[in-house]
Scaffold this motif. Sequence first.
Motif, PDB file in Angstrom:
ATOM      1  N   ALA A   1      -6.274  10.808  -2.845  1.00 40.44           N
ATOM      2  CA  ALA A   1      -6.506  12.053  -3.865  1.00 40.44           C
ATOM      3  C   ALA A   1      -5.435  12.851  -3.431  1.00 40.44           C
ATOM      4  CB  ALA A   1      -7.796  12.610  -3.610  1.00 40.44           C
ATOM      5  N   SER A   2      -5.171  13.317  -2.231  1.00 40.98           N
ATOM      6  CA  SER A   2      -4.161  14.346  -1.977  1.00 40.98           C
ATOM      7  C   SER A   2      -2.944  13.940  -2.490  1.00 40.98           C
ATOM      8  CB  SER A   2      -4.290  14.519  -0.692  1.00 40.98           C
ATOM      9  OG  SER A   2      -3.069  15.535  -0.260  1.00 40.98           O
ATOM     10  N   LEU A   3      -2.419  12.668  -2.473  1.00 43.02           N
ATOM     11  CA  LEU A   3      -1.277  12.294  -2.932  1.00 43.02           C
ATOM     12  C   LEU A   3      -1.132  12.453  -4.539  1.00 43.02           C
ATOM     13  CD1 LEU A   3       1.341  10.598  -1.692  1.00 43.02           C
ATOM     14  CD2 LEU A   3       0.133   8.604  -2.436  1.00 43.02           C
ATOM     15  N   LEU A   4      -2.376  12.009  -5.075  1.00 37.79           N
ATOM     16  CA  LEU A   4      -2.333  12.038  -6.555  1.00 37.79           C
ATOM     17  C   LEU A   4      -2.227  13.583  -6.805  1.00 37.79           C
ATOM     18  CD1 LEU A   4      -4.937  10.439  -9.187  1.00 37.79           C
ATOM     19  CD2 LEU A   4      -4.217  12.976  -9.221  1.00 37.79           C
ATOM     20  N   LEU A   5      -2.816  14.664  -6.184  1.00 34.46           N
ATOM     21  CA  LEU A   5      -2.813  16.143  -6.619  1.00 34.46           C
ATOM     22  C   LEU A   5      -1.264  16.289  -6.238  1.00 34.46           C
ATOM     23  CD1 LEU A   5      -6.060  17.234  -5.257  1.00 34.46           C
ATOM     24  CD2 LEU A   5      -5.543  17.054  -7.452  1.00 34.46           C
ATOM     25  N   SER A   6      -0.505  16.136  -5.349  1.00 37.21           N
ATOM     26  CA  SER A   6       0.748  16.576  -5.125  1.00 37.21           C
ATOM     27  C   SER A   6       1.739  16.068  -6.012  1.00 37.21           C
ATOM     28  CB  SER A   6       1.089  15.881  -3.868  1.00 37.21           C
ATOM     29  OG  SER A   6       1.337  14.423  -3.840  1.00 37.21           O
ATOM     30  N   VAL A   7       1.444  14.764  -6.838  1.00 34.57           N
ATOM     31  CA  VAL A   7       2.143  14.495  -8.008  1.00 34.57           C
ATOM     32  C   VAL A   7       1.942  15.779  -9.126  1.00 34.57           C
ATOM     33  CG1 VAL A   7       2.531  12.749  -9.817  1.00 34.57           C
ATOM     34  CG2 VAL A   7       2.001  12.107  -7.514  1.00 34.57           C
TER      35      VAL A   7
ATOM     36  N   ALA B   1       0.938  -1.344  -0.006  1.00 35.08           N
ATOM     37  CA  ALA B   1       0.049  -0.261  -0.005  1.00 35.08           C
ATOM     38  C   ALA B   1       0.916   1.291  -0.042  1.00 35.08           C
ATOM     39  CB  ALA B   1      -0.940  -0.020   1.284  1.00 35.08           C
ATOM     40  N   PRO B   2       0.325   2.314  -0.485  1.00 37.60           N
ATOM     41  CA  PRO B   2       1.126   3.523  -0.237  1.00 37.60           C
ATOM     42  C   PRO B   2       1.472   4.110   0.672  1.00 37.60           C
ATOM     43  CG  PRO B   2      -1.088   4.095  -1.417  1.00 37.60           C
ATOM     44  CD  PRO B   2      -0.954   2.507  -1.237  1.00 37.60           C
ATOM     45  N   SER B   3       2.562   4.628   1.065  1.00 39.22           N
ATOM     46  CA  SER B   3       2.890   5.094   2.212  1.00 39.22           C
ATOM     47  C   SER B   3       2.548   6.597   2.191  1.00 39.22           C
ATOM     48  CB  SER B   3       4.338   5.001   2.597  1.00 39.22           C
ATOM     49  OG  SER B   3       4.728   5.643   3.698  1.00 39.22           O
ATOM     50  N   PHE B   4       1.678   7.045   3.137  1.00 35.14           N
ATOM     51  CA  PHE B   4       1.311   8.289   3.174  1.00 35.14           C
ATOM     52  C   PHE B   4       2.006   9.425   3.957  1.00 35.14           C
ATOM     53  CE2 PHE B   4      -2.899   6.195   2.129  1.00 35.14           C
ATOM     54  CZ  PHE B   4      -2.867   6.545   0.802  1.00 35.14           C
ATOM     55  N   GLY B   5       2.708  10.265   3.434  1.00 40.25           N
ATOM     56  CA  GLY B   5       3.613  11.186   4.016  1.00 40.25           C
ATOM     57  C   GLY B   5       2.729  12.571   4.795  1.00 40.25           C
ATOM     58  N   LEU B   6       3.592  13.384   5.083  1.00 40.15           N
ATOM     59  CA  LEU B   6       2.992  14.382   5.962  1.00 40.15           C
ATOM     60  C   LEU B   6       2.112  14.974   4.930  1.00 40.15           C
ATOM     61  CD1 LEU B   6       3.317  16.371   8.395  1.00 40.15           C
ATOM     62  CD2 LEU B   6       5.032  17.513   7.167  1.00 40.15           C
TER      63      LEU B   6
ATOM     64  N   SER C   1      -5.305  12.094   6.523  1.00 43.56           N
ATOM     65  CA  SER C   1      -6.412  12.630   7.080  1.00 43.56           C
ATOM     66  C   SER C   1      -7.018  11.506   7.878  1.00 43.56           C
ATOM     67  CB  SER C   1      -7.352  13.238   6.066  1.00 43.56           C
ATOM     68  OG  SER C   1      -7.917  12.158   5.298  1.00 43.56           O
ATOM     69  N   GLY C   2      -6.835  10.250   7.729  1.00 40.11           N
ATOM     70  CA  GLY C   2      -7.606   9.308   8.274  1.00 40.11           C
ATOM     71  C   GLY C   2      -8.710   8.717   7.471  1.00 40.11           C
ATOM     72  N   VAL C   3      -8.906   9.527   6.151  1.00 40.59           N
ATOM     73  CA  VAL C   3      -9.976   8.873   5.323  1.00 40.59           C
ATOM     74  C   VAL C   3      -9.095   8.552   4.227  1.00 40.59           C
ATOM     75  CG1 VAL C   3     -11.792   9.388   4.083  1.00 40.59           C
ATOM     76  CG2 VAL C   3     -11.670  10.631   6.115  1.00 40.59           C
ATOM     77  N   ALA C   4      -9.167   7.259   3.869  1.00 37.09           N
ATOM     78  CA  ALA C   4      -8.112   6.739   2.910  1.00 37.09           C
ATOM     79  C   ALA C   4      -8.283   7.260   1.676  1.00 37.09           C
ATOM     80  CB  ALA C   4      -8.161   5.104   2.862  1.00 37.09           C
TER      81      ALA C   4
ATOM     82  N   THR D   1      -6.873   2.270  -9.484  1.00 29.87           N
ATOM     83  CA  THR D   1      -7.167   3.042  -8.473  1.00 29.87           C
ATOM     84  C   THR D   1      -6.613   4.586  -8.923  1.00 29.87           C
ATOM     85  OG1 THR D   1      -7.166   1.563  -6.707  1.00 29.87           O
ATOM     86  CG2 THR D   1      -6.814   3.843  -6.186  1.00 29.87           C
ATOM     87  N   ALA D   2      -5.649   4.643  -9.422  1.00 32.82           N
ATOM     88  CA  ALA D   2      -5.105   6.026  -9.887  1.00 32.82           C
ATOM     89  C   ALA D   2      -5.871   6.375 -10.962  1.00 32.82           C
ATOM     90  CB  ALA D   2      -3.779   5.814 -10.347  1.00 32.82           C
ATOM     91  N   HIS D   3      -6.326   5.676 -11.888  1.00 35.03           N
ATOM     92  CA  HIS D   3      -6.984   6.136 -12.970  1.00 35.03           C
ATOM     93  C   HIS D   3      -8.497   6.322 -12.635  1.00 35.03           C
ATOM     94  CE1 HIS D   3      -9.371   5.492 -16.965  1.00 35.03           C
ATOM     95  NE2 HIS D   3      -8.216   6.335 -17.421  1.00 35.03           N
ATOM     96  N   ARG D   4      -9.199   5.599 -11.727  1.00 38.36           N
ATOM     97  CA  ARG D   4     -10.393   6.005 -11.134  1.00 38.36           C
ATOM     98  C   ARG D   4     -10.368   7.447 -10.417  1.00 38.36           C
ATOM     99  NH1 ARG D   4     -10.941   1.607  -8.770  1.00 38.36           N
ATOM    100  NH2 ARG D   4     -10.446   2.423  -6.706  1.00 38.36           N
ATOM    101  N   LEU D   5      -9.492   7.493  -9.502  1.00 40.10           N
ATOM    102  CA  LEU D   5      -9.338   8.856  -8.836  1.00 40.10           C
ATOM    103  C   LEU D   5      -9.206   9.919  -9.810  1.00 40.10           C
ATOM    104  CD1 LEU D   5      -7.047   7.831  -5.804  1.00 40.10           C
ATOM    105  CD2 LEU D   5      -9.423   8.807  -5.641  1.00 40.10           C
ATOM    106  N   ALA D   6      -8.309  10.024 -10.628  1.00 45.17           N
ATOM    107  CA  ALA D   6      -8.110  10.928 -11.613  1.00 45.17           C
ATOM    108  C   ALA D   6      -9.064  11.223 -12.228  1.00 45.17           C
ATOM    109  CB  ALA D   6      -6.814  10.761 -12.682  1.00 45.17           C
ATOM    110  N   LEU D   7      -9.994  10.452 -12.900  1.00 43.76           N
ATOM    111  CA  LEU D   7     -11.210  10.657 -13.593  1.00 43.76           C
ATOM    112  C   LEU D   7     -12.250  11.384 -12.677  1.00 43.76           C
ATOM    113  CD1 LEU D   7     -11.709   7.408 -15.629  1.00 43.76           C
ATOM    114  CD2 LEU D   7     -10.760   9.870 -16.440  1.00 43.76           C
TER     115      LEU D   7
END
Length: 255
Positions: A32-38, A15-20, A24-27, A59-65
């Motif tokens: 989505a935040s991780l994707l936007l940061s990219v 699973a991706p490791s969510f950094g600072l 948020s506690g909501v996966a 998951t990445a494709h679904r979130l991006a859409l």
Amino acid sequence: MPVSASSSAPSTRSAPSFGLGHDSGVAVLDKASLLLSVLEDGPASVSRIVRVTGLTRPTAHRLALALQRLRLVTRDARGRFLLGPRLSEMAVVEHGDRMLALAGTVLTGLRDRTGASARLYRRCEDRLLCVAGAETSPNVAETVPVGTAFPMRSGPVAQVLLAWEEPDVLCRGLVGARFTATVLAGVRRRGWAQSTGERSSGSAALAAPVRGPGGRVVAALCLSGPVGLLTEEPAREFGSAVIDAALRLGEASDT
């Protein structure tokens, strides 16, 4: 013979490791935040998003859409994902009061310099809304009170507010409009729009974009008055003054 744990365990993707900033506690929000940061580093393909975030490709494709439907993400001509216009719009809302606070001074200065009425418009769904103005005429019929809204069907203000929109928004805005995509292409190329006789016989108008954070057009500054004052080609005489005023307002919204 005993089988080692390493040979019998099923292969799974970690699973991706969510950094600072991504915890948020909501996966789904974290992903989505991780994707936007990219995308803060520029346009990215799904493959790059997967490689950087560790998300699975579906998951990445679904979130991006999903983010694209919310206009938080958009796509370029190569199909890559990039940050969308909604983020700039939200920044404009946060900083918009600064622009309006300066608008009175800028519009009054433009009016006094040119002798024509100066107004500031914003787009409100499918209408353009006057949010500030400095009038020259005491004649009520010739003034545009703050709060007045007009259809986005004609005139240089509508052209400026629509010309730099996303292609799908632009296409919808052309339905029923009295100008064409070719006209809007000319507006983008010149950086302004002008007209004579559209609002009333013998009148002329010149509009220029006011740009906010990220260069997005957030408003249109318009100079209007009789043709006898502005001439049939107001940009020739007053283009520099209008563009300078629009730049001043843009700088205020970008701080």
